[in-house]
Design an enzyme around this catalytic site. Structure first.
Site, mmCIF file in Angstrom:
data_model
loop_
_atom_site.group_PDB
_atom_site.id
_atom_site.type_symbol
_atom_site.label_atom_id
_atom_site.label_comp_id
_atom_site.label_asym_id
_atom_site.label_seq_id
_atom_site.Cartn_x
_atom_site.Cartn_y
_atom_site.Cartn_z
ATOM 1 N N HIS A 1 6.106 -16.723 -15.047
ATOM 2 C CA HIS A 1 7.534 -17.057 -15.142
ATOM 3 C C HIS A 1 8.267 -16.121 -16.106
ATOM 4 O O HIS A 1 9.298 -16.481 -16.656
ATOM 5 C CB HIS A 1 7.708 -18.510 -15.599
ATOM 6 C CG HIS A 1 7.210 -19.497 -14.587
ATOM 7 N ND1 HIS A 1 5.971 -20.076 -14.659
ATOM 8 C CD2 HIS A 1 7.783 -19.971 -13.463
ATOM 9 C CE1 HIS A 1 5.806 -20.888 -13.619
ATOM 10 N NE2 HIS A 1 6.887 -20.838 -12.873
ATOM 11 N N HIS A 2 7.715 -14.912 -16.309
ATOM 12 C CA HIS A 2 8.442 -13.992 -17.200
ATOM 13 C C HIS A 2 9.736 -13.532 -16.543
ATOM 14 O O HIS A 2 10.652 -13.053 -17.201
ATOM 15 C CB HIS A 2 7.575 -12.780 -17.571
ATOM 16 C CG HIS A 2 7.356 -11.832 -16.444
ATOM 17 N ND1 HIS A 2 6.602 -12.152 -15.344
ATOM 18 C CD2 HIS A 2 7.829 -10.576 -16.219
ATOM 19 C CE1 HIS A 2 6.604 -11.121 -14.515
ATOM 20 N NE2 HIS A 2 7.330 -10.163 -15.026
ATOM 21 N N ARG A 3 9.798 -13.673 -15.238
ATOM 22 C CA ARG A 3 11.030 -13.486 -14.465
ATOM 23 C C ARG A 3 11.115 -14.656 -13.505
ATOM 24 O O ARG A 3 10.096 -15.092 -12.958
ATOM 25 C CB ARG A 3 10.984 -12.208 -13.626
ATOM 26 C CG ARG A 3 10.901 -10.932 -14.431
ATOM 27 C CD ARG A 3 12.299 -10.414 -14.738
ATOM 28 N NE ARG A 3 12.236 -9.105 -15.358
ATOM 29 C CZ ARG A 3 12.077 -8.886 -16.654
ATOM 30 N NH1 ARG A 3 11.929 -9.904 -17.492
ATOM 31 N NH2 ARG A 3 12.055 -7.661 -17.135
ATOM 32 N N LYS B 1 8.106 -15.579 -6.649
ATOM 33 C CA LYS B 1 8.238 -15.117 -5.265
ATOM 34 C C LYS B 1 6.873 -14.801 -4.687
ATOM 35 O O LYS B 1 6.008 -14.250 -5.359
ATOM 36 C CB LYS B 1 9.093 -13.845 -5.277
ATOM 37 C CG LYS B 1 9.448 -13.303 -3.947
ATOM 38 C CD LYS B 1 10.886 -13.627 -3.593
ATOM 39 C CE LYS B 1 11.254 -13.266 -2.179
ATOM 40 N NZ LYS B 1 10.536 -14.048 -1.173
ATOM 41 N N LYS C 1 2.641 -6.720 -8.606
ATOM 42 C CA LYS C 1 3.371 -5.940 -7.592
ATOM 43 C C LYS C 1 4.864 -5.856 -7.927
ATOM 44 O O LYS C 1 5.461 -4.789 -7.901
ATOM 45 C CB LYS C 1 3.186 -6.680 -6.266
ATOM 46 C CG LYS C 1 3.508 -5.919 -5.032
ATOM 47 C CD LYS C 1 3.215 -6.780 -3.800
ATOM 48 C CE LYS C 1 1.745 -7.180 -3.699
ATOM 49 N NZ LYS C 1 1.440 -7.912 -2.462
ATOM 50 N N LYS D 1 2.501 -17.712 -4.644
ATOM 51 C CA LYS D 1 1.920 -17.641 -3.290
ATOM 52 C C LYS D 1 1.741 -19.052 -2.764
ATOM 53 O O LYS D 1 1.538 -19.993 -3.546
ATOM 54 C CB LYS D 1 0.556 -16.941 -3.323
ATOM 55 C CG LYS D 1 0.150 -16.368 -1.996
ATOM 56 C CD LYS D 1 0.858 -15.057 -1.718
ATOM 57 C CE LYS D 1 0.526 -14.485 -0.372
ATOM 58 N NZ LYS D 1 1.112 -13.142 -0.221
ATOM 59 N N SER E 1 12.642 -8.136 0.486
ATOM 60 C CA SER E 1 12.943 -9.562 0.266
ATOM 61 C C SER E 1 13.934 -9.716 -0.894
ATOM 62 O O SER E 1 14.815 -10.570 -0.863
ATOM 63 C CB SER E 1 11.665 -10.333 -0.074
ATOM 64 O OG SER E 1 11.012 -10.750 1.095
HETATM 65 P P1 NAD Z 1 -0.457 -11.034 10.398
HETATM 66 O O1 NAD Z 1 -0.927 -12.418 10.588
HETATM 67 O O2 NAD Z 1 0.861 -10.644 10.979
HETATM 68 O O3 NAD Z 1 -1.536 -9.976 10.922
HETATM 69 C C1 NAD Z 1 -2.866 -9.927 10.513
HETATM 70 C C2 NAD Z 1 -3.687 -9.378 11.673
HETATM 71 O O4 NAD Z 1 -5.023 -9.148 11.244
HETATM 72 C C3 NAD Z 1 -3.752 -10.339 12.857
HETATM 73 O O5 NAD Z 1 -3.383 -9.646 14.031
HETATM 74 C C4 NAD Z 1 -5.215 -10.775 12.874
HETATM 75 O O6 NAD Z 1 -5.683 -11.064 14.169
HETATM 76 C C5 NAD Z 1 -5.901 -9.546 12.285
HETATM 77 N N1 NAD Z 1 -7.232 -9.804 11.744
HETATM 78 C C6 NAD Z 1 -7.729 -10.898 11.137
HETATM 79 N N2 NAD Z 1 -9.005 -10.726 10.758
HETATM 80 C C7 NAD Z 1 -9.340 -9.473 11.140
HETATM 81 C C8 NAD Z 1 -10.529 -8.691 11.033
HETATM 82 N N3 NAD Z 1 -11.641 -9.166 10.449
HETATM 83 N N4 NAD Z 1 -10.530 -7.430 11.532
HETATM 84 C C9 NAD Z 1 -9.421 -6.936 12.125
HETATM 85 N N5 NAD Z 1 -8.270 -7.631 12.258
HETATM 86 C C10 NAD Z 1 -8.225 -8.878 11.767
HETATM 87 O O7 NAD Z 1 -0.462 -10.816 8.809
HETATM 88 P P2 NAD Z 1 0.363 -9.730 7.985
HETATM 89 O O8 NAD Z 1 1.640 -10.351 7.547
HETATM 90 O O9 NAD Z 1 0.392 -8.448 8.711
HETATM 91 O O10 NAD Z 1 -0.549 -9.613 6.676
HETATM 92 C C11 NAD Z 1 -1.698 -8.769 6.639
HETATM 93 C C12 NAD Z 1 -2.072 -8.488 5.197
HETATM 94 O O11 NAD Z 1 -0.962 -7.877 4.531
HETATM 95 C C13 NAD Z 1 -2.427 -9.723 4.362
HETATM 96 O O12 NAD Z 1 -3.392 -9.358 3.406
HETATM 97 C C14 NAD Z 1 -1.134 -10.034 3.656
HETATM 98 O O13 NAD Z 1 -1.333 -10.782 2.473
HETATM 99 C C15 NAD Z 1 -0.630 -8.632 3.377
HETATM 100 N N6 NAD Z 1 0.813 -8.542 3.128
HETATM 101 C C16 NAD Z 1 1.719 -8.977 4.045
HETATM 102 C C17 NAD Z 1 3.074 -8.836 3.784
HETATM 103 C C18 NAD Z 1 4.136 -9.226 4.792
HETATM 104 O O14 NAD Z 1 5.311 -8.906 4.557
HETATM 105 N N7 NAD Z 1 3.817 -9.851 5.895
HETATM 106 C C19 NAD Z 1 3.506 -8.285 2.564
HETATM 107 C C20 NAD Z 1 2.551 -7.835 1.644
HETATM 108 C C21 NAD Z 1 1.201 -7.962 1.942
#
Ligand code: NAD
Length: 478
Positions: free
Chosen positions: A71-73, A77, A101, A113, A370
């Site tokens: 909660h430093h900011r 999110k 991040k 989260k 965001s």
């Molecule tokens: P998503 O659900 O849209 O896509 C994830 C994909 O990975 C799916 O298509 C799924 O079928 C596939 N998958 C799952 N297990 C797998 C495996 N073992 N091998 C290959 N493919 C596999 O999710 P996303 O939003 O793209 O998020 C993906 C990663 O990015 C996560 O770690 C998430 O925390 C991170 N992330 C997402 C965002 C965002 O804006 N959505 C932002 C920062 C970080």
């Protein structure tokens, strides 16, 4: 050990890895142990169980978590994950990464989260909506959501649709709220979202890799030349982040996407896969396999071990472990997902001279945009509404003056480009590109000048120092 126990252990490994990265970097800072503990610990976790009606009327009890790491900011999110693998430790680890991040890209939020234990691929639309609305209500009751409190966003298994239901539920409950739509980001455009949010994380991944590949000195030990064009890239996970990262790497950067992995296996084509066509194939067939002209690969794990220049894990955590790290053949691992490399694997990759671009920098494009969406919702006006036309007029005056001075006219296509006022998407993408470039160069400069072992430790070091200084300035109340 049953599968739940295995999952719990894996998620604890993730939390341990984040703790390890933190401790290694914290030792480099001048801050006392108590202050570092204040930065490291997760401030609050809320674990809840609530009923949701299935389509046949039966009741299902769903388990969910929300962690506010720092909660430093404020507000805090972080995204909402829908996965059967969600555990409390995983959500805490992800919330911590969000804190670091945000500090790295200078976005004024604390980290948070959410995780809901549900199989995103197996639930009906009706169940999904009831679940999201009930979950939002649970959070609202406990003051764990709100524009000034805690602002969720999409993550694994969730997207614009879920964010729209959250916004609508919150707006209904918070009748006197002046900025109710700022309670969540990643909303559809039709519901006060912002152009460019959907692709922001993947585009940020592209900008980050581009920045890394601009430094010949860093690439020479890897045996790579500068620039993305022609580099062989492997993508794991063709979801939101993986698809957009692959698309921009191919279309903007000229990379050759040689292999893509999904849950059911992978596909390989030495001369390159058309990302757009693969995405269509995946949508139509619910599987990436049997893509025309490509070779099937039995498991996603094997894809990670193929020869390439850049490996982009964009699925989940713990994908590169002590087990497969010795077999990774990429020269660069670009962490689009959160926590795809365990701490043990990270050591192995470093010893093997593989460069890791860390998640707490590389996938920060999502939270950056965001932040822009949140600002837009607080100000109730689109970026550019008050300035776009003015900029276009200024450009016209400038162009007229230049043409008068030189006695020459600019050809039509160039003229149209200069005279067109920037659109909201232009502002968003330019600011995102600027953020990713500045942050990379900030980390790189500290990496080189302080002689720190790698980019990840440097990024953690900078984030910890920035957060510690905020806590020091804030003091402790009461
Ligand atoms: P998503 O659900 O849209 O896509 C994830 C994909 O990975 C799916 O298509 C799924 O079928 C596939 N998958 C799952 N297990 C797998 C495996 N073992 N091998 C290959 N493919 C596999 O999710 P996303 O939003 O793209 O998020 C993906 C990663 O990015 C996560 O770690 C998430 O925390 C991170 N992330 C997402 C965002 C965002 O804006 N959505 C932002 C920062 C970080």
């Amino acid at each position: 050990m049953d599968s739940t126990e295995t999952r719990t252990l894996e998620r604890s490994t993730f939390l341990t890895s984040v703790g390890h990265y933190f401790d290694r970097a914290a030792r480099l800072t001048p801050h006392p142990a108590g202050l570092l503990e204040q930065v490291k610990c997760c401030n609050a976790v809320y674990r809840m169980r609530f009923p949701v009606k299935r389509d046949d009327g039966a009741i299902e009890v769903v388990e969910a978590f929300r962690a506010e790491h720092s909660h430093h900011r404020t507000p805090t999110k972080g995204g909402i994950r829908f996965s059967l693998d969600v555990t409390q430790d995983e959500v805490i680890a992800l919330a911590g990464l969000m804190t670091y991040k945000c500090a790295i890209v200078g976005v004024p939020f604390g980290g948070a989260k959410r995780g809901v234990r549900v199989d995103s691929h197996a639930i009906s639309d009706g169940f999904r909506e009831r679940l999201v609305r009930r979950y939002t209500t649970e959070l609202y009751k406990k003051n764990f959501i709100g524009p000034a409190v805690d602002v969720p966003a999409p993550d694994y298994g969730t997207g614009e649709r879920e964010m729209a239901w959250i916004a609508d539920t919150y707006t209904t409950l918070a009748q006197n709220e002046l900025h109710p739509y700022a309670c969540v980001t990643g909303k559809p455009l039709s519901l006060h979202g912002i152009p460019g949010r959907r692709e922001a994380t993947g585009l940020g991944v592209y900008y980050g890799i581009r920045e890394c590949l601009a430094n010949a000195d860093d690439l020479q030990p890897l045996g790579l030349t500068t620039g993305i064009a022609g580099k062989r890239v492997i993508i794991q996970g063709l979801g939101n982040v993986g698809y957009h990262a692959a698309k921009f790497l191919q279309q903007e950067g000229g990379a050759v996407i040689t292999a893509i992995a999904e849950k059911e296996g992978g596909i390989f084509r030495a001369t390159g896969l058309d990302v757009e066509a693969v995405a269509q194939h995946l949508r139509a067939n619910k599987s990436i396999l049997n893509f025309p002209g490509a070779q099937n690969i039995a498991t996603p794990g094997e894809v990670l071990e193929l020869d390439c220049d850049i490996l982009v894990p964009a699925a989940l955590e713990n994908q590169i472990t002590a087990d497969n790290a010795p077999r990774i053949r990429a020269r660069i691992v670009a962490e689009a997902a959160n926590g795809p490399v365990t701490a043990e694997a990270d050591d192995i990759l470093r010893q093997r001279g593989i460069l890791v671009i860390p998640d707490i920098y590389l996938n920060a494009g999502g939270v950056t945009v965001s932040y822009f969406e949140w600002l837009k919702n607080l100000s109730h006006v689109s970026f550019g509404r008050m300035s776009s036309k003015h900029e276009a007029l200024n450009n016209r005056h400038l162009l007229d003056a230049v043409e008068k001075l030189t006695g020459r006219t600019v050809e039509d296509a160039g003229r149209q480009l200069i005279l067109k006022g920037p659109q909201e998407l232009d502002y968003v993408q330019a600011a995102l590109a600027d953020t990713m470039a500045n942050s990379y160069n900030w980390i790189r400069e500290a990496w080189k000048s302080r002689g720190i072992a790698d980019l990840r430790t440097t990024a953690f070091y900078l984030a910890i120092d920035r957060i510690a200084r905020s806590y020091l300035a804030l003091g402790i109340f009461p």
